[in-house]
Design a protein around this motif. Sequence first.
Motif, PDB file in Angstrom:
ATOM      1  N   GLU A  33      91.911   0.577  28.237  1.00 30.83           N
ATOM      2  CA  GLU A  33      91.250  -0.620  27.706  1.00 30.83           C
ATOM      3  C   GLU A  33      91.734  -0.876  26.279  1.00 30.83           C
ATOM      4  OE1 GLU A  33      86.951  -0.568  27.717  1.00 30.83           O
ATOM      5  OE2 GLU A  33      86.889  -2.175  26.227  1.00 30.83           O
ATOM      6  N   ARG A  34      91.840   0.209  25.535  1.00 28.63           N
ATOM      7  CA  ARG A  34      92.282   0.134  24.157  1.00 28.63           C
ATOM      8  C   ARG A  34      93.646  -0.555  24.053  1.00 28.63           C
ATOM      9  NH1 ARG A  34      91.733   2.312  19.307  1.00 28.63           N
ATOM     10  NH2 ARG A  34      93.703   2.600  18.218  1.00 28.63           N
ATOM     11  N   LYS A  35      94.559  -0.084  24.873  1.00 27.89           N
ATOM     12  CA  LYS A  35      95.912  -0.634  24.842  1.00 27.89           C
ATOM     13  C   LYS A  35      95.885  -2.122  25.170  1.00 27.89           C
ATOM     14  CE  LYS A  35     100.538   0.030  26.617  1.00 27.89           C
ATOM     15  NZ  LYS A  35     101.353   0.556  27.727  1.00 27.89           N
ATOM     16  N   LYS A  36      95.113  -2.458  26.179  1.00 26.71           N
ATOM     17  CA  LYS A  36      95.054  -3.840  26.627  1.00 26.71           C
ATOM     18  C   LYS A  36      94.475  -4.740  25.523  1.00 26.71           C
ATOM     19  CE  LYS A  36      93.695  -6.583  30.569  1.00 26.71           C
ATOM     20  NZ  LYS A  36      92.300  -6.964  30.765  1.00 26.71           N
ATOM     21  N   THR A  37      93.406  -4.269  24.904  1.00 27.29           N
ATOM     22  CA  THR A  37      92.769  -5.070  23.855  1.00 27.29           C
ATOM     23  C   THR A  37      93.722  -5.277  22.678  1.00 27.29           C
ATOM     24  OG1 THR A  37      90.652  -4.128  24.494  1.00 27.29           O
ATOM     25  CG2 THR A  37      90.746  -5.243  22.370  1.00 27.29           C
ATOM     26  N   LEU A  38      94.388  -4.200  22.290  1.00 28.24           N
ATOM     27  CA  LEU A  38      95.312  -4.304  21.156  1.00 28.24           C
ATOM     28  C   LEU A  38      96.427  -5.302  21.448  1.00 28.24           C
ATOM     29  CD1 LEU A  38      95.721  -0.656  19.826  1.00 28.24           C
ATOM     30  CD2 LEU A  38      94.453  -2.573  18.836  1.00 28.24           C
ATOM     31  N   GLN A  39      96.984  -5.201  22.657  1.00 30.09           N
ATOM     32  CA  GLN A  39      98.077  -6.112  23.006  1.00 30.09           C
ATOM     33  C   GLN A  39      97.608  -7.559  22.978  1.00 30.09           C
ATOM     34  OE1 GLN A  39     100.013  -4.976  26.621  1.00 30.09           O
ATOM     35  NE2 GLN A  39     101.075  -3.259  25.649  1.00 30.09           N
ATOM     36  N   GLU A  40      96.389  -7.758  23.455  1.00 28.56           N
ATOM     37  CA  GLU A  40      95.885  -9.124  23.501  1.00 28.56           C
ATOM     38  C   GLU A  40      95.634  -9.664  22.095  1.00 28.56           C
ATOM     39  OE1 GLU A  40      93.106  -9.518  26.787  1.00 28.56           O
ATOM     40  OE2 GLU A  40      92.348 -11.306  25.737  1.00 28.56           O
ATOM     41  N   LEU A  41      95.070  -8.811  21.259  1.00 30.21           N
ATOM     42  CA  LEU A  41      94.806  -9.217  19.874  1.00 30.21           C
ATOM     43  C   LEU A  41      96.120  -9.589  19.180  1.00 30.21           C
ATOM     44  CD1 LEU A  41      92.920  -9.476  17.431  1.00 30.21           C
ATOM     45  CD2 LEU A  41      93.174  -7.019  17.043  1.00 30.21           C
ATOM     46  N   ARG A  42      97.092  -8.723  19.342  1.00 27.35           N
ATOM     47  CA  ARG A  42      98.393  -8.958  18.720  1.00 27.35           C
ATOM     48  C   ARG A  42      98.992 -10.280  19.184  1.00 27.35           C
ATOM     49  NH1 ARG A  42     103.537  -4.780  18.788  1.00 27.35           N
ATOM     50  NH2 ARG A  42     104.937  -6.134  17.624  1.00 27.35           N
ATOM     51  N   LEU A  43      98.936 -10.483  20.483  1.00 24.37           N
ATOM     52  CA  LEU A  43      99.555 -11.670  21.062  1.00 24.37           C
ATOM     53  C   LEU A  43      98.847 -12.938  20.596  1.00 24.37           C
ATOM     54  CD1 LEU A  43     101.760 -12.549  22.921  1.00 24.37           C
ATOM     55  CD2 LEU A  43     100.175 -12.375  24.840  1.00 24.37           C
ATOM     56  N   LYS A  44      97.517 -12.877  20.566  1.00 25.76           N
ATOM     57  CA  LYS A  44      96.765 -14.065  20.156  1.00 25.76           C
ATOM     58  C   LYS A  44      97.006 -14.392  18.682  1.00 25.76           C
ATOM     59  CE  LYS A  44      93.115 -14.409  23.541  1.00 25.76           C
ATOM     60  NZ  LYS A  44      91.714 -14.137  23.889  1.00 25.76           N
ATOM     61  N   LEU A  45      97.067 -13.348  17.880  1.00 22.50           N
ATOM     62  CA  LEU A  45      97.359 -13.540  16.456  1.00 22.50           C
ATOM     63  C   LEU A  45      98.709 -14.227  16.285  1.00 22.50           C
ATOM     64  CD1 LEU A  45      96.648 -10.435  14.214  1.00 22.50           C
ATOM     65  CD2 LEU A  45      95.969 -12.797  13.815  1.00 22.50           C
ATOM     66  N   LEU A  46      99.694 -13.681  16.965  1.00 24.06           N
ATOM     67  CA  LEU A  46     101.050 -14.215  16.861  1.00 24.06           C
ATOM     68  C   LEU A  46     101.090 -15.669  17.310  1.00 24.06           C
ATOM     69  CD1 LEU A  46     104.062 -13.653  16.339  1.00 24.06           C
ATOM     70  CD2 LEU A  46     104.254 -13.023  18.744  1.00 24.06           C
ATOM     71  N   ARG A  47     100.419 -15.949  18.434  1.00 22.83           N
ATOM     72  CA  ARG A  47     100.441 -17.324  18.950  1.00 22.83           C
ATOM     73  C   ARG A  47      99.759 -18.282  17.975  1.00 22.83           C
ATOM     74  NH1 ARG A  47      99.810 -15.956  25.218  1.00 22.83           N
ATOM     75  NH2 ARG A  47     102.015 -15.463  25.577  1.00 22.83           N
ATOM     76  N   SER A  48      98.699 -17.812  17.344  1.00 24.50           N
ATOM     77  CA  SER A  48      98.026 -18.667  16.357  1.00 24.50           C
ATOM     78  C   SER A  48      98.960 -18.937  15.182  1.00 24.50           C
ATOM     79  CB  SER A  48      96.750 -18.005  15.841  1.00 24.50           C
ATOM     80  OG  SER A  48      95.883 -17.736  16.905  1.00 24.50           O
ATOM     81  N   GLN A  49      99.625 -17.883  14.748  1.00 25.62           N
ATOM     82  CA  GLN A  49     100.571 -18.063  13.642  1.00 25.62           C
ATOM     83  C   GLN A  49     101.641 -19.084  14.010  1.00 25.62           C
ATOM     84  OE1 GLN A  49     103.247 -14.807  12.864  1.00 25.62           O
ATOM     85  NE2 GLN A  49     103.864 -15.625  10.874  1.00 25.62           N
ATOM     86  N   LEU A  50     102.192 -18.935  15.217  1.00 22.93           N
ATOM     87  CA  LEU A  50     103.271 -19.837  15.623  1.00 22.93           C
ATOM     88  C   LEU A  50     102.769 -21.274  15.747  1.00 22.93           C
ATOM     89  CD1 LEU A  50     105.089 -17.554  18.234  1.00 22.93           C
ATOM     90  CD2 LEU A  50     105.763 -18.009  15.866  1.00 22.93           C
ATOM     91  N   ALA A  51     101.531 -21.422  16.225  1.00 19.90           N
ATOM     92  CA  ALA A  51     100.978 -22.772  16.353  1.00 19.90           C
ATOM     93  C   ALA A  51     100.779 -23.398  14.972  1.00 19.90           C
ATOM     94  CB  ALA A  51      99.655 -22.726  17.114  1.00 19.90           C
ATOM     95  N   LEU A  52     100.296 -22.605  14.024  1.00 19.10           N
ATOM     96  CA  LEU A  52     100.107 -23.124  12.664  1.00 19.10           C
ATOM     97  C   LEU A  52     101.456 -23.439  12.025  1.00 19.10           C
ATOM     98  CD1 LEU A  52      97.252 -20.770  11.420  1.00 19.10           C
ATOM     99  CD2 LEU A  52      97.109 -23.255  11.640  1.00 19.10           C
ATOM    100  N   SER A  53     102.434 -22.619  12.323  1.00 20.76           N
ATOM    101  CA  SER A  53     103.771 -22.828  11.781  1.00 20.76           C
ATOM    102  C   SER A  53     104.372 -24.118  12.337  1.00 20.76           C
ATOM    103  CB  SER A  53     104.644 -21.625  12.129  1.00 20.76           C
ATOM    104  OG  SER A  53     105.995 -21.930  11.936  1.00 20.76           O
ATOM    105  N   GLU A  54     104.193 -24.302  13.609  1.00 24.33           N
ATOM    106  CA  GLU A  54     104.683 -25.498  14.299  1.00 24.33           C
ATOM    107  C   GLU A  54     104.095 -26.763  13.674  1.00 24.33           C
ATOM    108  OE1 GLU A  54     106.582 -27.471  17.652  1.00 24.33           O
ATOM    109  OE2 GLU A  54     106.748 -25.422  16.877  1.00 24.33           O
ATOM    110  N   ALA A  55     102.775 -26.736  13.444  1.00 24.95           N
ATOM    111  CA  ALA A  55     102.098 -27.916  12.902  1.00 24.95           C
ATOM    112  C   ALA A  55     102.505 -28.164  11.450  1.00 24.95           C
ATOM    113  CB  ALA A  55     100.590 -27.735  12.996  1.00 24.95           C
ATOM    114  N   ALA A  56     102.836 -27.091  10.726  1.00 22.96           N
ATOM    115  CA  ALA A  56     103.305 -27.199   9.339  1.00 22.96           C
ATOM    116  C   ALA A  56     102.382 -28.033   8.460  1.00 22.96           C
ATOM    117  CB  ALA A  56     104.731 -27.741   9.287  1.00 22.96           C
TER     118      ALA A  56
END
Lengths: 499, 499
Positions: free
Chosen positions: A17-40
């Motif tokens: 569960e730990r591994k899964k949660t961490l991966q999801e957190l990481r991925l969501k963070l990254l996607r948020s960053q990329l979305a904010l970057s895209e919008a500039a």
Amino acid sequence: MQKRINRLIEGQADKKERKKTLQELRLKLLRSQLALSEAAEIPVVIMVTGQVGSGRGETVNLLNKWLENRGMETHAFGPPNDEERARPPMWRYWRSLPPAGRIGIYVNGWYGEAVIDRVQGLIGPAVLETRVEEVREFEKTLAAEGALILKFWYRISRERQAERLHQLESDPVNRWRVNELSWLRHEQFDAIDETAHQVVEATDSAWAPWHVLEGGHPERQTLQTAAIILDRMQDRLRGRREEVESARAPVKCRPARDPQTLEALDLTQTLDKTTYHEELTRWQDRLSQLVRDPVFRRDYAVVAVFEGHDAAGKGGSIHRVTAALDARHYRVISVAAPTDEERAQPWIWRFWRQLPSHGRMTIFDRSWYGRVLVERVEGFAERTDWRRAYGEINHFEQNLLRSNIILAKFWLAIDADEQLARFQARAETPWKAHKLTEEDWRNRERWDDYQAAINDMLRYTDTTAAPWHVIEANDKRFARVKVIKRLCAAIEGAMESGG
Amino acid sequence: MQKRINRLIEGQADKKERKKTLQELRLKLLRSQLALSEAAEIPVVIMVTGQVGSGRGETVNLLNKWLENRGMETHAFGPPNDEERARPPMWRYWRSLPPAGRIGIYVNGWYGEAVIDRVQGLIGPAVLETRVEEVREFEKTLAAEGALILKFWYRISRERQAERLHQLESDPVNRWRVNELSWLRHEQFDAIDETAHQVVEATDSAWAPWHVLEGGHPERQTLQTAAIILDRMQDRLRGRREEVESARAPVKCRPARDPQTLEALDLTQTLDKTTYHEELTRWQDRLSQLVRDPVFRRDYAVVAVFEGHDAAGKGGSIHRVTAALDARHYRVISVAAPTDEERAQPWIWRFWRQLPSHGRMTIFDRSWYGRVLVERVEGFAERTDWRRAYGEINHFEQNLLRSNIILAKFWLAIDADEQLARFQARAETPWKAHKLTEEDWRNRERWDDYQAAINDMLRYTDTTAAPWHVIEANDKRFARVKVIKRLCAAIEGAMESGG
């Protein structure tokens, strides 16, 4: 997500569960960053702070690992260098801001210097209060201009700090992080904790809230931090924005005399040619002496602002000032449309970047007052934005004044008839014709709107410390002499009261 | 125009003709400036230089009066400040350059410092020669990138200089221009004249020619200057451009070993996990010690360049380097598309602006080598432009090296199979998928073109002082350890030979 992170932190999750949660957190963070970057559109400021050993470094490392490095920069500040010391304390932080779409991670950022200076006794409680006020206003402007501000304070106990320092010292990869200074800070633990607590309380706001977490446990605090960052990034992506203290009627920082108005001016004042040349020479001579004074060269700087109606004679007045100066010691900044680097920053950023160092003069041919003049009248800035600008301008100018930057603000006033005559003269003078544009005629049609904007500007930004010099400029000779005389007086006044 | 100016200068024109000629000259100059400003393609550099009393100030004043001030800036330089001293001598001149469409007027500019330093005995003849070489290369790059460069040297006799200084001293408006230093320079007249003459001869070129005029007669020399400026502006407006020394086969500055090539690499080298962790820790520890060495902190800086095939592991290697560093002491610059401020400058300008000051490290994730890699392969740069870049790069790097900036250039090499495997792994790893773009696949199709470009880059820019470290990077662990080891060796080597 938050709930699942809590399960992790509380040790309720198994390895899978730990591994899964961490991966999801990481991925969501990254996607948020990329979305904010895209919008500039939104710059993200992440402040990571706490006492020595509280685990800031580890948290920053994980953020650097998880986020896309090409869209971020990490900043940490040592003691200011010469260039920085010659400017207001906030100058170097302004310079470091991430442009829209990017993330700036700050280790202690603008908090470290103030707290440590206070604990060391380099500044007293009054100066600390001023610094805190500057930080509040700084963050308020950032937030109002769209920045997402996340501030983390990792609290740690004195005992845990000692434990952590010993741990780090025995780790070959990290032992360099601990040195004499770390142990000095350990001795100062209580004083730092108290001061930091004060500062955190005083700088907590809806638009730049502090997240106080238990520090000294790198893994746990990093997960909590990441979850909060994710949360607030997602909020912004969904269009939910922290409310910034609304711009009520703009507050004047310090009351000046009764408000000046354009209507009260006597524009009939003139100077004959002979007197003009005598006076001009006399005051240019005085100015050239003042700026070569060793005390001025070492401790002071001048920012001179020239504003005025179109064709009011700003350029001509500036010429008479610079004629008395050594080209090594001044710059004239003609304010035009912002560049794209400037557009990706808070509106006032482009003026911060032009501040003179000691012994120098920066002359602005048009200035930050464009925000409450042309941008207001032409509707380039929203009503809430230009109304907010009066306060931002006053705070900006206070920053300068506190760093021995002498401010001289000139409004060159002419009346509508004189302007018309000058427009016509420009049209007929071959080497002046290019100065007369469609825009000038358009502005002229809005004469009354401008008068109202100018009077408001005088009402809200004519402070005791940074007064407006309203110059009767229907007669060019009269105006030029008055400008240079007032400039000399401003420099003399500041140096006398400063010494 | 030239003929009519001559009539004026030789006193053959009556008052009326004189007035008419002056007005026409002024108007034509202004119109040329406005046309160049409109086109926003050509920056104009006007260098006004000569001994004390030669009339530079008066000429600059007239240009400031005649030209549109909002499109120009005047620069004069005093002794370098701390920030400037910590960088190559040319750094502050690079920073001051006018963007395309604008005019920069320089009083002595990059000539004053070198000549005076030599006359004062602060530098010997060899260093002067180096400075002159730097100036030549600087101007060559500016010209090749489109700048119009006008250089004026106002010669004056020792006697006329004394006369002029006395005149100025008795003029209340200008007397501040004469001080003890002026009279010291008068004493040094012969030495300055000789050195300046040498420098002028050595920096005269088709693309940045000197116009030597008789100085000490402000009005006459100003008219001549204005006429020449007009002439050369008009030439450029008509599309006539000075030829810049053609880029022959790029010259390597200093021969290194036999050229390295990608084909000669042994990409099978690996490191097992245990050895990797041991070695990495060991070298990170070493690196952290080196950059905290007081000598390094005071006198040195590092510029580390990471280049490599897509997915070669640049980011991961950079992480292993920064993990050993204090966040206060380094910056990572991810090179992306230039901003508009950068596009209005010579191509290499955006790298000049990022140089570290002493005690600091700047890490470039991609760099100025993009000019001879992606810009060459994709055709973003013309053939003559990227061919010229090898020499420009070598000169840029020499500037850094001479200022104790330690250069470490890493090429991370993988083969096509490894790249494919990594692309596939990226596509399958959720938080890496965004790193894989259409562009990566497109670049991959041009693998052979890139190999050729890389081999040329290695051939022309692998110098003894700034060698390429070609890192076998099929195995990430092997690559990371080798990078950090080489970085340590570069710092140690520079500090040993420097001390």
